[in-house]
Design an enzyme around this catalytic site. Structure first.
Site, PDB file in Angstrom:
ATOM      1  N   ASP A 492       1.360   2.640   5.556  1.00  0.00           N
ATOM      2  CA  ASP A 492       0.812   1.290   5.428  1.00  0.00           C
ATOM      3  C   ASP A 492       1.831   0.345   4.787  1.00  0.00           C
ATOM      4  O   ASP A 492       2.846   0.754   4.243  1.00  0.00           O
ATOM      5  CB  ASP A 492      -0.454   1.373   4.563  1.00  0.00           C
ATOM      6  CG  ASP A 492      -1.304   0.118   4.632  1.00  0.00           C
ATOM      7  OD1 ASP A 492      -1.098  -0.707   5.548  1.00  0.00           O
ATOM      8  OD2 ASP A 492      -2.195  -0.040   3.782  1.00  0.00           O
ATOM      9  N   GLU A 495       5.264  -3.873   7.007  1.00  0.00           N
ATOM     10  CA  GLU A 495       5.635  -5.007   7.881  1.00  0.00           C
ATOM     11  C   GLU A 495       7.015  -5.608   7.578  1.00  0.00           C
ATOM     12  O   GLU A 495       7.531  -6.273   8.491  1.00  0.00           O
ATOM     13  CB  GLU A 495       4.555  -6.102   7.777  1.00  0.00           C
ATOM     14  CG  GLU A 495       3.243  -5.749   8.415  1.00  0.00           C
ATOM     15  CD  GLU A 495       2.452  -4.691   7.649  1.00  0.00           C
ATOM     16  OE1 GLU A 495       1.676  -3.947   8.280  1.00  0.00           O
ATOM     17  OE2 GLU A 495       2.630  -4.576   6.427  1.00  0.00           O
ATOM     18  N   ASP A 660      -6.768  -4.483   8.608  1.00  0.00           N
ATOM     19  CA  ASP A 660      -7.800  -4.898   7.661  1.00  0.00           C
ATOM     20  C   ASP A 660      -8.777  -5.867   8.307  1.00  0.00           C
ATOM     21  O   ASP A 660      -8.702  -7.082   8.115  1.00  0.00           O
ATOM     22  CB  ASP A 660      -7.149  -5.517   6.432  1.00  0.00           C
ATOM     23  CG  ASP A 660      -6.285  -4.515   5.691  1.00  0.00           C
ATOM     24  OD1 ASP A 660      -6.307  -3.335   6.070  1.00  0.00           O
ATOM     25  OD2 ASP A 660      -5.602  -4.905   4.737  1.00  0.00           O
TER      26      ASP A 660
END
Length: 985
Positions: A492, A495, A660
């Site tokens: 996670d 990015e 999310d």
């Protein structure tokens, strides 16, 4: 789980109804944060920029730039090259014009064409500005026998008024890509090219984003990896510069001429055909694709034009061509990963996991994996458990119990690593020490460490360009696994995310561990009051209470803000401004600043490459490192990775979840198009946070969503810290609905697994849009509210509250297609080209089986391990001409290179069903029964391999036309597929 700033700042597409919340006390890691230094909220505020598409002062490059002229054309058997020289004075509109370019047109295979335009002159100092390393993203290679004559494509070009080109499909003469009438703009920080499109075009892909399945005309599509709670129509976690273009043609006249048609004007009685092609831009820079009336405008912040075209002519063929030649085939998943997964942010210790496991067993709900969010970490640090709440000793006991029961545990691992406080000798972190020793972290331009901020406080970032970084990461995975036998990695925040602009930790490490610059859910000012749309209707009193709480919290948080003036960057010839490029893409983060909630574009890798040039590749490279690291944990076991940030090709290593999302009907609605996007992108292992992540769910939404997600490849429930619990056993109706849907999912797990094998070996898709499976029906082009699992199972879910019916279409019924209701096993009475109203009371999800299919099935169990030990059955659904087929693939379910495999082919015709097996995998479970749908007459007898079966084992329903043959265990005691057999009726 993402940075909560994005959640707090987000708004939803649909009206929000609030209700009361049941708060969960945050973990000790969260509550301890009150005594910590809190990073100021202003740390994550960047420049205030105006997106070019919204800027009234923006210059249209097409109107001021001169384009190029082609010369020195050289032909070969596989294509041609040419020099492109600037056709006039440089415009330098959003950067510095490149004077001289080289065009290469390469017919790489019959079904594949590549057009590349790169600067003629570059060197090591600026190569990464334009050239994407093949070590990072491989280029497709030409086949040895590739040649111009054998290609499906023809390329033509012209210099009038400036260089332009066309890509034409030979078979139809259709122009697939046409830059005529536009100008090529090629600068050091801006590239633009334009292609014409037919009226009412059908484009799919160009993600990652939450939007309708078919891309809307006038859409603005930004590609730039971003840590943001799922907004609608904005860039989010991944970068996939690939689209599918489907065009429909009316077939008519004696010569069967083809006339292109709009999908909205299709008539059920008319005959149509379609042709699909794919387009991929191999470019990792920030991008913007603007869909306009009959044209597509493609803009990038750098890189090159490196376009690959795939001729199809079907969606299935396009996807296969894209994967086989360019991005790689999807990873083969372990069989057990197709079971159910339970997670939440807020499982505070091993005892809570014990309770969750006990409740699943108590209510007899299948459970395969438990997942740990950042709660398990010591101070939110990767590879380091909190020894008070998640000690390795207690963890070993729990995981031994979990594994003995056939279940597994997956922890989250984030993209950033904590950097210890140098003034606190007790603040030790061995992972950082080992990485610092090898110097594997990203730097500032001056060579100092780049220090951002994430959950643990100030952090550093592995530099995937460093030759030792992947080995460092693998060592951390192995070292951690030796302490705690986890079963996969949830990757996670890659990015890559940072909760501040720039190297904000530089000079501030004495403040570590620092609290993020926002309140965590459940902390003062961030109580979760949000509920799904319609909650106020079904729960009026609770909704009123929550609404009051939300209003009070909002009022307390309100403050007077001032807007900073817009910053505009003027290009300087020969100089790049990577922090604020002159062209501003419509980036989702506040102010459109590329530095907000991410590491800065000027951060620098060990090879000198700036983050600006490779930003969207960070997660992709981390997935690669994680995959190969897990192969060192388990030498011949398929790594199980679910990742948030992906790039073209990530599917060969990992699956993906939709990020999310929200506990909203809108999030559930868009989850289908999200999944279908990733089918196109070659990442079939896709799922979403079922029942929603952000906000509180409610019983009705969770009831519907648990049933919908049962037909997604990756099936997981997950929600945010301090929101109400949403495990499926929390409501009686959700228990029943979940088990009803799981009864179907677990029965067809062998079918799911076979689909994954086919995806892994051929590039076929698992989840499919109706338009892709039925390519000659234009009316299906925009259908994104129902879908297929493989070719045989269709799901028509309820996607709105307070209804007990749903509208659905049944493709092909006007052309002999038959659909059977899963539950009644009867043929559906539906008319072509119109919606059918289907009964769907709460707790029931309509599922249909396509005529002509044979599904291998096993019985439901609480784990896939136990399900694989149950007897087999077959469901044969006959087509209108009495035929059906299917297949089954089996192996040990986990080996990267299984020694033994088994493939079984099923074929039914003329009242005969044959099973033919090949392979060395020994499947000991017997065949229990065969059910045949669509048998129009009661058979006089039924035989298996010539032996007449007793009448007690044969049942026929003359009303539903269902033939059921049971009692087959004794005939197949050596295994259902130990030898070939023939069933006749």
């Amino acid at each position: 789980m993402a940075g909560l700033k994005s959640f707090l700042a987000s708004s939803w597409l649909l009206p929000v109804a609030c209700g009361a919340s049941q708060s969960i006390v945050p973990s000790t890691s969260a509550t301890a944060a009150y005594s910590q230094f809190t990073i100021p909220a202003s740390a994550d505020v960047g420049a205030n920029l105006v997106a070019n598409i919204d800027d009234p002062q923006a210059v249209n490059a097409q109107s001021v730039c001169p384009g190029y002229k082609a010369s020195d054309v050289k032909h070969s058997s596989q294509g041609f090259t040419a020099s492109l020289e600037l056709a006039g004075d440089p415009c330098n509109v959003y950067g510095t014009d490149v004077d001289s370019l080289t065009l290469t047109v390469e017919y790489q295979a019959k079904d594949r064409l590549n057009i590349q335009i790169v600067p003629t002159y570059f060197d090591a100092s600026n190569a990464s500005w334009y050239i994407l390393s093949e070590e990072l993203v491989p280029r497709p290679k030409a086949s040895q026998n590739a040649s111009v004559p054998q290609s499906d494509f023809v390329v033509s070009w012209s210099n009038e008024p400036s260089f332009n080109f066309k890509v034409i499909r030979k078979a139809t003469g259709d122009v697939l890509f046409n830059t005529k009438g536009s100008t090529l703009v090629y600068e050091n920080q801006f590239i633009e090219f334009v292609t014409l499109l037919p009226e009412e075009y059908n484009l799919y892909g160009l993600g990652e984003r939450m939007n309708q399945l078919r891309l809307l005309e006038n859409a603005n599509l930004t590609l730039y990896a971003a840590d943001i709670a799922d907004p609608i129509d904005d860039n989010i976690y991944g970068h996939h510069a690939f689209y599918l273009d489907t065009r429909y043609y009316k077939v008519g006249g004696q010569n069967k001429s083809h006339t292109i048609v709009k999908s909205s004007e299709a008539e059920p009685s008319q005959e149509y055909v379609s042709y699909s092609h794919g387009v991929f831009l191999r470019n990792a820079h920030g991008q913007e694709i603007l869909l306009r009336d009959q044209k597509l405008i493609w803009r990038t912040l750098g890189g090159s034009v490196d376009l690959t075209f795939y001729s199809g002519p079907t969606q299935a063929e396009v996807t296969k061509q894209y994967q086989l030649s360019t991005v790689g085939l999807p990873a083969m998943q372990q069989y057990n990963t197709l079971g159910f997964h339970q997670c939440r942010w807020g499982y505070n210790n091993w005892s809570e996991f014990e309770d969750v496991l006990a409740n699943f067993e108590r209510f007899e709900i299948p459970l395969e994996y438990l997942w740990a969010d950042i709660d398990y970490m010591h101070g939110y640090r990767n590879f380091d458990n909190d020894q008070h709440r998640f000690s390795y000793e207690e963890g070993e006991k729990f995981l031994n119990k979990l594994h003995a029961g056939g279940r597994r545990w997956v922890p989250i691992v984030d993209g950033a690593l904590y950097i210890p406080n140098p003034e606190n000798a007790s603040d030790a972190y061995e992972t950082y020490d080992r990485g610092a020793k090898d110097d594997v972290f990203i730097k500032n331009p001056d060579g100092s460490l780049y220090i951002g901020a994430v959950w643990p406080g100030y952090t550093v970032y592995p530099d995937w360009h460093h030759p030792k970084a992947s080995d460092f990461w693998a060592n951390e995975l192995v070292t951690w696994w030796n302490k705690l036998h986890y079963d996969g990695v949830w990757y996670d925040m890659a990015e890559v995310s940072s909760f501040c602009v720039g190297s904000c930790g530089t000079g501030n490490l004495s403040m570590n561990p620092a609290h993020p610059p926002f309140a965590l859910p459940g902390e003062p000012g961030n109580v979760v009051y949000d509920y799904p749309e319609g909650f106020n209707i079904t729960n009026a009193t609770e909704a009123a209470s929550a609404s009051a709480g939300a209003a009070s919290q909002s009022a307390a948080a309100s403050s007077t803000t001032t807007s900073a003036p817009y910053l505009r960057t003027t290009p300087t010839p020969g100089v790049r401004n990577v922090d604020h490029p002159p062209y501003v893409i419509n980036h989702v983060q506040p102010g459109h600043d590329l530095s907000v909630h991410a590491i800065s574009p000027n951060s620098t890798h060990s090879d000198g490459v700036q983050e600006y040039d490779v930003h969207s590749l960070y997660g992709h490279q981390g997935i690669n490192a994680t995959y190969h690291g897990l192969l060192k944990v388990w030498e011949n076991k398929r790594p199980f990775i679910i990742a948030r940030s992906t790039f073209s090709g990530s599917g060969k290593w990992a699956g993906h979840w939709g990020g999310d999302n929200f506990s909203k009907w809108g999030s559930m609605f868009f989850s289908i198009s999200q999944a279908l996007q990733f089918s196109l992108f070659g990442i079939p292992m896709f799922g979403v946070d079922t029942c929603g992540f952000n906000g509180n769910t409610d019983e009705e939404l969770c009831n519907r969503w648990m049933q919908l997600s049962a037909f997604f490849p990756f099936y997981r429930n997950h929600n945010v810290l301090s929101a109400i619990p949403q495990e499926p056993y929390r409501w009686a109706s959700v228990i029943d609905a979940t088990k009803a849907a799981m009864n179907i999912r677990y029965a067809i797990l062998p079918y799911f697994y076979t689909l994954f094998h086919l995806a892994h070996t051929t590039g076929s898709t698992v989840m499919r849009a109706l338009a892709w499976e039925f390519p000659n029906d234009p009316s299906l082009a925009a259908v994104g509210t129902q879908f297929l699992v493989g070719p045989s199972v269709m799901v028509i879910p309820v996607l709105e509250p307070q209804v007990d019916t749903v509208q659905g279409v049944f493709p092909g019924v006007g052309h002999g297609e038959v659909w059977y209701d899963w539950y009644s096993q009867t043929a559906v009475d539906a008319k072509p080209g119109v919606n059918t109203t289907i009964s769907a009371p709460l707790g029931h999800i309509p599922v249909f089986v396509r005529g002509g299919s044979i599904l291998p099935m096993q019985e439901v169990a609480l784990t896939t391990r136990d399900a694989r030990k149950t007897p087999w059955s077959l469901l044969a659904s006959l087509s209108s001409n009495g035929t059906a087929s299917g297949q089954l693939y089996l192996d040990d379910g986990e080996s990267v290179y299984p020694e033994d495999t088994l493939s079984v082919d099923f074929l039914a015709s003329r009242s005969t069903l044959r099973a033919s097996a090949r392979g060395t995998w020994k499947e000991a479970n017997p065949l229990a029964n065969v059910t045949v749908l669509g048998v129009t007459e009661k058979p006089s007898s039924v035989t298996l391999n010539g032996e007449t079966l007793s009448s007690d084992s044969v049942k026929y329903n003359a009303t539903s036309h269902v033939l059921h043959v049971g009692g087959l265990q004794k005939h197949t005691a050596d295994g259902a597929w130990a030898k070939d057999w023939v069933l006749k009726w």
